[in-house]
Enzyme design. Structure first.
Site, PDB file in Angstrom:
ATOM      1  N   SER A 271      68.316  89.593  38.941  1.00 56.02           N
ATOM      2  CA  SER A 271      67.334  88.672  39.529  1.00 56.02           C
ATOM      3  C   SER A 271      67.500  87.298  38.905  1.00 56.02           C
ATOM      4  CB  SER A 271      65.915  89.152  39.257  1.00 56.02           C
ATOM      5  OG  SER A 271      65.712  90.437  39.788  1.00 56.02           O
TER       6      SER A 271
ATOM      7  N   GLU B 264      64.635  83.123  36.037  1.00 56.18           N
ATOM      8  CA  GLU B 264      64.598  84.224  35.069  1.00 56.18           C
ATOM      9  C   GLU B 264      65.785  84.159  34.115  1.00 56.18           C
ATOM     10  OE1 GLU B 264      66.024  87.986  34.556  1.00 56.18           O
ATOM     11  OE2 GLU B 264      64.455  88.902  35.791  1.00 56.18           O
TER      12      GLU B 264
ATOM     13  N   ARG C  11      58.842  89.909  31.775  1.00 59.01           N
ATOM     14  CA  ARG C  11      60.120  89.255  31.436  1.00 59.01           C
ATOM     15  C   ARG C  11      59.938  88.231  30.295  1.00 59.01           C
ATOM     16  NH1 ARG C  11      61.197  92.828  34.607  1.00 59.01           N
ATOM     17  NH2 ARG C  11      62.821  92.754  36.191  1.00 59.01           N
TER      18      ARG C  11
HETATM   19  N1  EPU Z   1      62.348  91.407  49.403  1.00 63.27           N
HETATM   20  C1  EPU Z   1      62.737  90.799  50.562  1.00 63.27           C
HETATM   21  N2  EPU Z   1      64.016  90.365  50.698  1.00 63.27           N
HETATM   22  C2  EPU Z   1      64.930  90.531  49.695  1.00 63.27           C
HETATM   23  C3  EPU Z   1      64.543  91.139  48.492  1.00 63.27           C
HETATM   24  C4  EPU Z   1      63.246  91.569  48.358  1.00 63.27           C
HETATM   25  O1  EPU Z   1      61.936  90.634  51.477  1.00 63.27           O
HETATM   26  O2  EPU Z   1      66.087  90.109  49.905  1.00 63.27           O
HETATM   27  C5  EPU Z   1      60.942  91.878  49.257  1.00 63.27           C
HETATM   28  C6  EPU Z   1      60.699  93.177  49.992  1.00 63.27           C
HETATM   29  O3  EPU Z   1      59.384  93.139  50.475  1.00 63.27           O
HETATM   30  C7  EPU Z   1      60.802  94.220  48.914  1.00 63.27           C
HETATM   31  C8  EPU Z   1      60.219  93.465  47.739  1.00 63.27           C
HETATM   32  O4  EPU Z   1      60.679  92.128  47.911  1.00 63.27           O
HETATM   33  O5  EPU Z   1      60.054  95.350  49.194  1.00 63.27           O
HETATM   34  C9  EPU Z   1      60.650  94.000  46.395  1.00 63.27           C
HETATM   35  O6  EPU Z   1      62.076  94.004  46.325  1.00 63.27           O
HETATM   36  P1  EPU Z   1      62.847  94.902  45.231  1.00 63.27           P
HETATM   37  O7  EPU Z   1      62.289  96.266  45.216  1.00 63.27           O
HETATM   38  O8  EPU Z   1      64.287  94.718  45.438  1.00 63.27           O
HETATM   39  O9  EPU Z   1      62.391  94.260  43.848  1.00 63.27           O
HETATM   40  P2  EPU Z   1      62.254  92.760  43.377  1.00 63.27           P
HETATM   41  O10 EPU Z   1      60.815  92.421  43.203  1.00 63.27           O
HETATM   42  O11 EPU Z   1      63.052  91.863  44.249  1.00 63.27           O
HETATM   43  C10 EPU Z   1      62.174  93.409  40.841  1.00 63.27           C
HETATM   44  C11 EPU Z   1      62.905  93.064  39.571  1.00 63.27           C
HETATM   45  C12 EPU Z   1      64.263  93.750  39.543  1.00 63.27           C
HETATM   46  C13 EPU Z   1      64.050  95.248  39.631  1.00 63.27           C
HETATM   47  C14 EPU Z   1      63.266  95.558  40.922  1.00 63.27           C
HETATM   48  C15 EPU Z   1      62.893  97.007  41.019  1.00 63.27           C
HETATM   49  C16 EPU Z   1      62.091  90.869  38.953  1.00 63.27           C
HETATM   50  C17 EPU Z   1      62.420  89.419  38.798  1.00 63.27           C
HETATM   51  N3  EPU Z   1      63.050  91.629  39.468  1.00 63.27           N
HETATM   52  O12 EPU Z   1      62.929  92.847  41.921  1.00 63.27           O
HETATM   53  O13 EPU Z   1      64.859  93.461  38.296  1.00 63.27           O
HETATM   54  O14 EPU Z   1      65.278  95.949  39.634  1.00 63.27           O
HETATM   55  O15 EPU Z   1      62.024  94.804  40.935  1.00 63.27           O
HETATM   56  O16 EPU Z   1      61.841  97.299  40.166  1.00 63.27           O
HETATM   57  O17 EPU Z   1      61.003  91.284  38.579  1.00 63.27           O
HETATM   58  C18 EPU Z   1      66.312  91.951  37.206  1.00 63.27           C
HETATM   59  O18 EPU Z   1      65.347  91.606  36.530  1.00 63.27           O
HETATM   60  O19 EPU Z   1      67.459  91.467  37.017  1.00 63.27           O
HETATM   61  C19 EPU Z   1      66.131  92.946  38.245  1.00 63.27           C
HETATM   62  C20 EPU Z   1      67.107  93.312  39.058  1.00 63.27           C
END
Ligand code: EPU
Length: 346
Positions: free
Chosen positions: A245, A342, A171
């Site tokens: 995010s 972010e 990012r």
């Molecule tokens: N999780 C929770 N609770 C939640 C959300 C997430 O426990 O409410 C934990 C779970 O263990 C889950 C893990 O976090 O398995 C990962 O969650 P998710 O797959 O939703 O991905 P993220 O890490 O929360 C990142 C990016 C997203 C992108 C997703 C998918 C960042 C800051 N965000 O989110 O990007 O869509 O991975 O690759 O890196 C964005 O940047 O706006 C965005 C949406």
């Protein structure tokens, strides 16, 4: 000889509500839409708005506006998608900074060009994508980025940046640091593959494909899987204001990671390529701290994804910022982990 364009109309006291996905109603002192780079150069040459800051907006999808903008807001609408080169294995596709990112991705998917299908449905525009090296489901734009062209705001010349010059990170890019405020990104060129190598390691993608009985997914299959995952847990900004995010996923040292794993057995974590550091999902910390689904007035934390802050209608930017600070403080107190924002808070 460069073709000349007259300067476009500049409006005064314009509501920014339609121009940011949080739906925040602050006012732009001046506002102009730019359909050709030459129009903006003409406006700069006229010098009438040299006394105010120029604030560029694409899709407004990574912005938290907490105050009126005493600035000239420049809405970038540089359109156009064009194939600029190809060989047996790859195709180079150039897109104007104002092209809606999801439309561009769907165009490439429809043409069977592979590489950005996992980035379907990310809000925003092509020009904003390299600013923060957008990423999702195991892919970042740096993986297929070839170069971009940007207007140097001091010299008014167009410069070309390759991936190295963009200094992409998680990012992050040159344009958020040393190059901040010095360039207007005008177009971005991607090197896409004619042969598809699906990137489907991400568990949720595998689950969707398995549920549909797809064993050898094509580009469209992967794009559709990503679209359905995003639709199931991320709020549509047209319905509920949000900026995706709100925080980055924090990366900590190996020693700190051991502390977290010992204190919180089962905590999800990811390795960071080329580093001993470990990345933890901010959404997990926020959910465990009790914030998921929280609402105060019209500011809240999304019920399906704790990393996304939402505006249910009439929240102000300051209320959302205040909520983000409470979340940061509680995650720091409970887990000892500082969260980094972010979105761009103005
Ligand atoms: N999780 C929770 N609770 C939640 C959300 C997430 O426990 O409410 C934990 C779970 O263990 C889950 C893990 O976090 O398995 C990962 O969650 P998710 O797959 O939703 O991905 P993220 O890490 O929360 C990142 C990016 C997203 C992108 C997703 C998918 C960042 C800051 N965000 O989110 O990007 O869509 O991975 O690759 O890196 C964005 O940047 O706006 C965005 C949406």
């Amino acid at each position: 000889m460069p073709f000349s364009k007259s300067a476009p109309p500049v409006f005064e006291h314009v509501s920014m509500r339609p121009y940011n996905t949080f739906g925040l109603d602050v006012e732009a002192r001046y506002f102009v839409e730019i359909n050709h780079l030459q129009e903006y150069i003409q406006l700069l040459n006229e010098g009438k708005y040299a006394h105010v800051k120029h604030f560029f907006v694409g899709g407004g999808s990574n912005l938290l506006l907490t105050q009126n903008l005493d600035a000239l807001v420049v809405k970038i609408q540089l359109e156009g998608i064009e194939v600029v080169d190809e060989n047996d294995t790859h195709i180079w596709v150039n897109a104007g900074a104002g092209v809606v990112w999801h439309d561009f991705v769907q165009y490439t998917v429809d043409h069977h060009w592979a590489g950005i299908e996992n980035l379907s449905l990310i809000p925003g525009t092509v020009g904003a994508a390299p600013m923060q090296n957008i990423g999702a489901y195991g892919v970042e734009i740096k993986d297929t980025f070839d170069h971009l062209e940007a207007l140097n705001l001091s010299s008014l010349t167009v410069e070309r940046f390759d991936a190295e010059a963009c200094q992409f990170g998680y990012r992050e890019s040159y344009f958020k640091h040393a190059g901040k405020g010095q360039y207007l990104i005008a177009s971005v060129c991607f090197k896409l593959a004619k042969k598809h190598s699906p990137k489907i390691a991400y568990g949720a993608i595998q689950d969707v494909l398995a549920a549909k009985g797809i064993e050898n997914p094509g580009i469209r299959d992967v794009a559709d899987a990503v679209i359905s995952i995003r639709q199931s847990k991320l709020p549509d900004p047209k319905e509920i204001g949000n900026s995706g995010s709100f925080f980055k996923n924090p990366t900590v040292s190996a020693t700190e990671a051991i502390r977290l794993q010992e204190s919180f057995p089962g905590i999800p974590h990811y390795s960071v390529p080329g580093s001993t550091d470990i990345k933890f999902p901010a959404g997990w910390f926020i959910e465990q701290a009790g914030w998921k689904g929280y609402r105060s007035g019209d500011a809240g934390v999304h019920k399906n994804q704790a990393l996304v802050l939402v505006n249910y209608g009439q929240a102000t930017g300051l209320q959302i910022k205040e909520l983000s600070e409470q979340i940061k403080a509680s995650v720091l107190a409970k887990f000892g982990v500082p969260l980094e924002t972010e979105v761009n808070i103005i």
